[in-house]
Write a protein that holds these residues in place. Structure first.
Motif, short mmCIF file in Angstrom:
data_model
loop_
_atom_site.label_atom_id
_atom_site.label_comp_id
_atom_site.label_asym_id
_atom_site.label_seq_id
_atom_site.Cartn_x
_atom_site.Cartn_y
_atom_site.Cartn_z
N ARG A 81 -24.48 -38.51 24.39
CA ARG A 81 -25.17 -38.73 24.69
C ARG A 81 -26.42 -38.28 23.14
O ARG A 81 -27.08 -38.40 22.75
CB ARG A 81 -26.77 -38.75 25.32
CG ARG A 81 -28.15 -39.06 25.33
CD ARG A 81 -28.71 -40.19 26.66
NE ARG A 81 -29.77 -41.13 25.85
CZ ARG A 81 -30.02 -41.83 26.59
NH1 ARG A 81 -30.87 -41.82 27.63
NH2 ARG A 81 -31.15 -42.54 25.77
N ARG A 82 -26.24 -36.60 23.95
CA ARG A 82 -27.24 -35.49 23.03
C ARG A 82 -26.50 -35.82 21.19
O ARG A 82 -27.21 -35.71 20.49
CB ARG A 82 -27.05 -34.34 23.64
CG ARG A 82 -27.34 -32.83 22.37
CD ARG A 82 -28.59 -32.79 22.19
NE ARG A 82 -28.76 -32.06 21.10
CZ ARG A 82 -29.70 -30.97 20.96
NH1 ARG A 82 -29.76 -30.45 22.52
NH2 ARG A 82 -29.83 -30.03 20.53
N PHE B 75 -26.87 -45.93 27.05
CA PHE B 75 -27.79 -45.39 28.04
C PHE B 75 -28.99 -46.33 28.50
O PHE B 75 -29.48 -46.27 29.60
CB PHE B 75 -28.09 -43.91 27.89
CG PHE B 75 -27.05 -43.39 27.85
CD1 PHE B 75 -26.65 -42.59 29.01
CD2 PHE B 75 -26.21 -42.94 26.41
CE1 PHE B 75 -25.65 -41.54 28.93
CE2 PHE B 75 -25.56 -42.23 26.55
CZ PHE B 75 -25.05 -41.41 28.16
N ASP B 76 -29.82 -46.90 28.01
CA ASP B 76 -30.81 -47.70 28.89
C ASP B 76 -30.58 -48.75 29.19
O ASP B 76 -30.79 -49.86 29.89
CB ASP B 76 -31.59 -47.89 26.96
CG ASP B 76 -32.81 -46.74 27.06
OD1 ASP B 76 -31.94 -45.86 27.94
OD2 ASP B 76 -33.18 -46.55 26.47
N GLN C 76 -25.01 -41.46 18.11
CA GLN C 76 -25.56 -42.00 17.23
C GLN C 76 -25.01 -43.14 18.34
O GLN C 76 -25.81 -43.86 18.67
CB GLN C 76 -25.77 -41.88 16.14
CG GLN C 76 -26.51 -41.34 15.47
CD GLN C 76 -25.55 -40.29 14.87
OE1 GLN C 76 -24.85 -40.12 14.08
NE2 GLN C 76 -25.76 -38.80 15.26
N GLN C 77 -23.33 -43.50 18.36
CA GLN C 77 -22.57 -44.58 19.61
C GLN C 77 -22.20 -44.37 19.85
O GLN C 77 -20.69 -43.47 19.97
CB GLN C 77 -22.74 -45.53 18.37
CG GLN C 77 -21.84 -45.27 17.38
CD GLN C 77 -21.78 -44.50 15.40
OE1 GLN C 77 -23.26 -45.67 15.47
NE2 GLN C 77 -20.84 -43.91 15.32
N TYR D 238 -28.19 -36.23 30.70
CA TYR D 238 -27.94 -38.06 29.38
C TYR D 238 -29.89 -38.10 29.95
O TYR D 238 -29.95 -39.31 29.10
CB TYR D 238 -26.59 -38.69 30.12
CG TYR D 238 -26.81 -38.90 31.54
CD1 TYR D 238 -28.38 -40.71 31.77
CD2 TYR D 238 -26.99 -38.56 32.67
CE1 TYR D 238 -28.93 -40.53 33.10
CE2 TYR D 238 -26.59 -39.34 33.92
CZ TYR D 238 -27.11 -40.78 34.31
OH TYR D 238 -27.40 -41.00 35.23
N THR D 239 -30.00 -37.65 30.99
CA THR D 239 -31.60 -38.72 30.76
C THR D 239 -32.63 -37.71 30.37
O THR D 239 -33.85 -38.24 30.20
CB THR D 239 -32.16 -38.53 32.17
OG1 THR D 239 -31.84 -37.28 33.19
CG2 THR D 239 -31.95 -39.29 33.43
N ASP D 240 -32.20 -36.28 29.64
CA ASP D 240 -33.45 -35.58 28.46
C ASP D 240 -32.22 -34.99 27.71
O ASP D 240 -32.22 -34.00 27.71
CB ASP D 240 -34.08 -35.35 29.72
CG ASP D 240 -35.31 -34.29 28.96
OD1 ASP D 240 -35.73 -34.62 27.58
OD2 ASP D 240 -36.13 -33.66 29.50
N THR E 282 -26.03 -45.42 21.09
CA THR E 282 -26.72 -44.41 22.37
C THR E 282 -26.83 -45.11 23.08
O THR E 282 -27.26 -44.80 23.94
CB THR E 282 -25.96 -43.25 21.80
OG1 THR E 282 -25.09 -42.63 21.03
CG2 THR E 282 -26.65 -42.11 23.16
N ASP E 283 -28.59 -45.17 22.50
CA ASP E 283 -29.51 -45.18 23.12
C ASP E 283 -29.66 -46.48 24.10
O ASP E 283 -29.90 -46.32 25.18
CB ASP E 283 -30.90 -45.23 22.57
CG ASP E 283 -31.34 -44.03 22.51
OD1 ASP E 283 -30.80 -42.84 22.90
OD2 ASP E 283 -31.89 -43.64 21.34
N ALA E 284 -29.07 -47.44 23.24
CA ALA E 284 -28.76 -49.02 24.15
C ALA E 284 -27.39 -48.79 25.65
O ALA E 284 -28.09 -49.50 26.10
CB ALA E 284 -28.19 -50.58 23.14
#
Lengths: 278, 293
Positions: free
Chosen positions: A219-220, A243-244, A223-224, B259-261, A239-241
């Motif tokens: 995640r850090r 996890f979210d 980008q995907q 992963y949360t932060d 990535t954001d999608a």
């Protein structure tokens, strides 16, 4: 999204299954990758995540053409490289570099750091100004210049992995495969190596495939993300999608199984206790 | 407070060159409690586990300190009596289940061996007991597992087998040395849950060695943070995560990815923190050397 540096279509890889090899004769082939389609956009970092046996390392080795696909295609800058011969691949090797998981076994114990970093430069016709090039490579990864004369056993784990990065990036490649490059390191060292890779990828505009079993790290850095299981892509998205709002149940399981460093009394209780069989 | 299950008092261990690898370590594990030992490689966390089990490498000498197992001072016992006591009251869940199991023997006899040969149980009693434990670790087909060789089982199954074996003789204390480090995350979660479940059901105390603060947060009630063989912080787990006191503990937490932060995690450890630790270790060594020459 940027145009793809690497495009993968219908990729299948079959490797000999040594567990089923007869005493005499060839081992039967087992299909490890069962038809993958994805793009690696130029200048992006893509995470490839999966559990052991999911095929993520095999995929990485196919991307840098250490192994030949049994079906499908891998295009690098629009050119199909999936069945090129060793000789045809040679000019491309400079652009397809790799950082290995275990810096101990991937650095020759009998060579100095200088000669380890210089070897691929010489191989790829960059043998002039070797001293300057190696010095630049060391500086790039934050190692002092006097390390050039040392051997791998004189270095800590984190320093060894910096050498691995220096060697891969000395050639200014277009694509870098990083396969579990921090899994043997302590968290404090891991943080240094990952922030270094993050910085260099951005500075040099690298396209990176980052293989890891650790979604927190992905995640850090990425980008995907491509989530793999049993030789197939379970889910691939930004990535954001991912996890979210993970779409696949397996992705949700993977995320919720990460033990975050915080108190959560419910965490151990959220997994259905199902009986396991041998 | 009743007697601790394990009480380590100011334990120092030295190498032949005089260097200390454990630096006046004190910690206790109360009955039925999970105490985590967390630290990076070389911190001495495995060394403490080995000291408790009496299996330190020959080059490491205990220079000072006491270890009390349910009130009995291990240092005061004759070697044979010490081994018998440790064998009867403790067990180990190792990191790598493949190397802990004999590859050329079936699982069944490997599990009953200890009960029959060391504890003197009858074959039938031992057999019944391990079947009961295999059920507790949620193994669906015990017959097949007992007849299997280690390589025929997955990593998660092998670890279940070793957990069952560890709990079989009802030890008072289990040393769990990175028991989930070699496992995939989803399997790790199942195994942690099993250990927690059996630990509660049997009231066993566990000394849980790990490098992973995430695992510490999920499994333990109290925790000792180690650096270079020294306990730099000790706290109830909830308190440690709410308000870490030592700069090293804070640095470790900031370095651990979440992963949360993502942006606030993965922070490299500050050089000032490492310099502070080096000074703390040097001061402790100097104070220790004075009476010990």
């Amino acid at each position: 999204m940027a145009e793809p540096l690497i495009s993968v279509r219908g990729l299948k890889v079959a490797l000999p299954d040594m567990t089923r090899k007869p005493l005499i004769g060839r081992a039967p082939l087992a299909e490890i990758l069962k038809g993958l389609d994805f793009d690696l956009p130029k200048g992006s970092v893509t995470g490839i995540v999966g559990e052991s046996g999911s095929g993520k390392s095999t995929l990485g080795r196919a991307l840098v053409r250490l192994i030949e696909p049994s079906a499908g295609s891998i295009s690098f800058e629009g050119r199909d490289i999936s069945h090129l011969s060793e000789a045809e691949l040679r000019p491309l090797r400079r652009d397809l570099q790799m950082i290995f998981q275990d810096p101990m076994s991937s650095l020759n114990p009998r060579r100095t750091i200088f000669s380890i970093i210089a070897a691929p430069l010489k191989q790829n016709g960059l043998g002039d100004n070797l001293k300057t090039r190696v010095a630049e490579a060391l500086q790039r990864v934050g190692l002092p210049q006097n390390f050039a004369g040392r051997y791998r056993h004189q270095l800590s784990g984190g320093q060894r992995q910096r050498v691995g990065i220096a060697r891969a990036l000395a050639l200014s490649p277009k694509f870098v495969l990083a396969d579990e490059i921090v899994s043997g390191l302590d968290v404090s060292t891991q943080a240094q190596i990952l922030t270094l890779l993050e910085k260099l990828a951005a500075e040099m505009g690298l396209t990176v495939a980052f293989i890891s079993h650790d979604l927190s790290v992905i995640r850090r850095l990425c980008q995907q993300v491509i989530v793999m299981r049993e030789g197939r892509i379970v889910e691939a998205s930004a990535t954001d999608a991912l996890f979210d709002s993970p779409k696949d149940a397996y992705t949700r399981d993977l995320i919720s199984a990460i033990p975050l460093p915080e108190i959560d009394p419910a965490w151990l209780g959220t997994l259905a206790m199902t009986k396991a069989s041998a | 407070m009743s007697a601790a299950c394990l009480d380590i008092r100011s334990l120092s261990a030295v190498l032949p060159n005089g260097q200390r690898v454990l630096r006046s370590v004190s910690l206790s594990v109360q009955p039925g409690e999970v105490r985590a030992l967390v630290g990076e490689s070389g911190a001495g966390k495995t060394m403490i586990g080995k000291a408790v089990l009496g299996v330190l490498p020959p080059s490491v000498r205990i220079a000072e300190g006491d270890m009390l197992l349910e009130g009995e001072d291990l240092g005061q016992l004759q070697p044979k009596a010490r081994r018998t006591l440790i064998g009867a009251r403790t067990a180990l869940i190792p990191q790598d289940p493949l190397t802990a199991l004999n590859p050329s023997r079936r699982i069944g006899p490997q599990m009953t061996d200890r009960l029959v040969r060391i504890l003197g149980w009858s074959d039938e009693r031992a057999d019944n007991r391990i079947r009961q434990l295999l059920d507790e670790v949620q193994i669906r087909d015990p017959e097949r597992v007992l007849k299997s060789y280690p390589h025929e089982l997955s990593g998660g199954m092998r670890q279940r087998v070793l957990i069952a074996a560890a709990f079989a003789a009802e030890p008072r204390l289990i040393v769990a040395d990175e028991p989930t480090t070699a496992l995939d995350v989803t399997v790790q979660k199942q195994i942690l849950r099993l250990i927690a479940q059996l630990q509660r059901d049997h009231g066993t105390a566990i000394l849980f060695v790990t490098h992973d603060l995430g695992v510490v947060a999920k499994i333990s009630q109290r925790v000792s943070v180690l650096y270079a063989g020294k306990v730099v912080e000790e706290a109830e787990t909830a308190a440690l995560f709410a308000a870490p006191q030592h700069p090293y503990t804070r640095a470790l937490m900031a370095a651990t990815p979440r992963y949360t932060d993502p942006l606030a995690s993965l922070r490299p450890v500050d050089d000032a923190v490492l310099a502070g630790l080096a000074a703390e270790i040097a001061a402790a060594d100097q104070a220790w050397r004075r009476p010990h020459g």
